[in-house]
Design a protein around this motif. Sequence first.
Motif, PDB file in Angstrom:
ATOM      1  N   PRO A  72       5.360   4.100 -15.221  1.00  0.00           N
ATOM      2  CA  PRO A  72       4.155   4.106 -16.053  1.00  0.00           C
ATOM      3  C   PRO A  72       4.438   4.537 -17.491  1.00  0.00           C
ATOM      4  O   PRO A  72       3.548   4.590 -18.303  1.00  0.00           O
ATOM      5  N   GLN A  99       2.451   1.399  -3.419  1.00  0.00           N
ATOM      6  CA  GLN A  99       1.458   1.722  -4.441  1.00  0.00           C
ATOM      7  C   GLN A  99       1.200   3.223  -4.477  1.00  0.00           C
ATOM      8  O   GLN A  99       1.025   3.804  -5.541  1.00  0.00           O
ATOM      9  N   GLU A 100       1.209   3.842  -3.327  1.00  0.00           N
ATOM     10  CA  GLU A 100       1.051   5.302  -3.257  1.00  0.00           C
ATOM     11  C   GLU A 100       2.192   5.991  -4.024  1.00  0.00           C
ATOM     12  O   GLU A 100       1.971   6.954  -4.760  1.00  0.00           O
ATOM     13  N   ILE A 103       4.099   4.586  -6.459  1.00  0.00           N
ATOM     14  CA  ILE A 103       3.962   4.261  -7.876  1.00  0.00           C
ATOM     15  C   ILE A 103       2.907   5.141  -8.522  1.00  0.00           C
ATOM     16  O   ILE A 103       3.103   5.678  -9.614  1.00  0.00           O
ATOM     17  N   THR A 104       1.790   5.321  -7.831  1.00  0.00           N
ATOM     18  CA  THR A 104       0.728   6.185  -8.348  1.00  0.00           C
ATOM     19  C   THR A 104       1.234   7.607  -8.526  1.00  0.00           C
ATOM     20  O   THR A 104       0.890   8.279  -9.505  1.00  0.00           O
ATOM     21  N   SER A 105       2.090   8.058  -7.626  1.00  0.00           N
ATOM     22  CA  SER A 105       2.600   9.430  -7.727  1.00  0.00           C
ATOM     23  C   SER A 105       3.475   9.634  -8.964  1.00  0.00           C
ATOM     24  O   SER A 105       3.642  10.756  -9.428  1.00  0.00           O
ATOM     25  N   SER A 139       0.826  -1.211   0.000  1.00  0.00           N
ATOM     26  CA  SER A 139       0.000   0.000   0.000  1.00  0.00           C
ATOM     27  C   SER A 139       0.859   1.258   0.000  1.00  0.00           C
ATOM     28  O   SER A 139       0.560   2.221  -0.702  1.00  0.00           O
ATOM     29  N   LYS A 147       2.664   8.922 -11.814  1.00  0.00           N
ATOM     30  CA  LYS A 147       1.743   9.315 -12.881  1.00  0.00           C
ATOM     31  C   LYS A 147       1.168  10.713 -12.643  1.00  0.00           C
ATOM     32  O   LYS A 147       0.388  11.201 -13.444  1.00  0.00           O
ATOM     33  N   SER A 148       1.558  11.335 -11.554  1.00  0.00           N
ATOM     34  CA  SER A 148       0.970  12.617 -11.179  1.00  0.00           C
ATOM     35  C   SER A 148       1.550  13.774 -11.984  1.00  0.00           C
ATOM     36  O   SER A 148       2.642  13.699 -12.534  1.00  0.00           O
TER      37      SER A 148
END
Length: 190
Positions: free
Chosen positions: A130, A78-79, A81-83, A75, A85-86
């Motif tokens: 990504p 994942q936060e 990894i998501t960043s 978790s 794409k920010s």
Amino acid sequence: MKTELEKKEILRMSNEESNRITRECLRIAMFKLMGDMDFEKITVTEIAKRAGVSRLAFYRNYESKEDLVADICRSVFQEIITSLKSELFLTNRREWYVDFFKTIKENSDYFDIYLKANLKLNDGVLLESPYPSPTIEDHYFKASCEGAFVYILTDWFNSGMKETPEEMGEICAKVITSSINKNEVTYHDV
């Protein structure tokens, strides 16, 4: 009176809840065991015993103790990894680095577990990109930047996180951005 379909749905829901509770018990047990002993010495039997579940329950939820550790950290990672794409990652790399180092510092217990388990940080869990690399040269250049970043992060963490996230953001922005500029790479995904 409940129909057969309703009974099956209730049973499925209770199995899902039971698995969720089992996974949580296993995560807590692993977290505590890693505070007491070296990762290499921890066995699945010890994890299951500490969690109060059977070895079969362990293997119904995880393939290995490494899989369990990855789940514990997923978790947080994942936060991160998501960043990637920010908009911040694309427009203000220094601030992205600052946020990254703040996240690591705030979740240092999880990061410590990951390192103690000798899991690689650039194996797709933490630095999953990504953005595809358009050429083989770009691919290897990006890999070298990721390797440098992982080394900087690990060294900072193992040295006791003495520099602030702001200082680390500035260092990474200078070091990695200057590498990008010197290499004259024009894509935005490093």
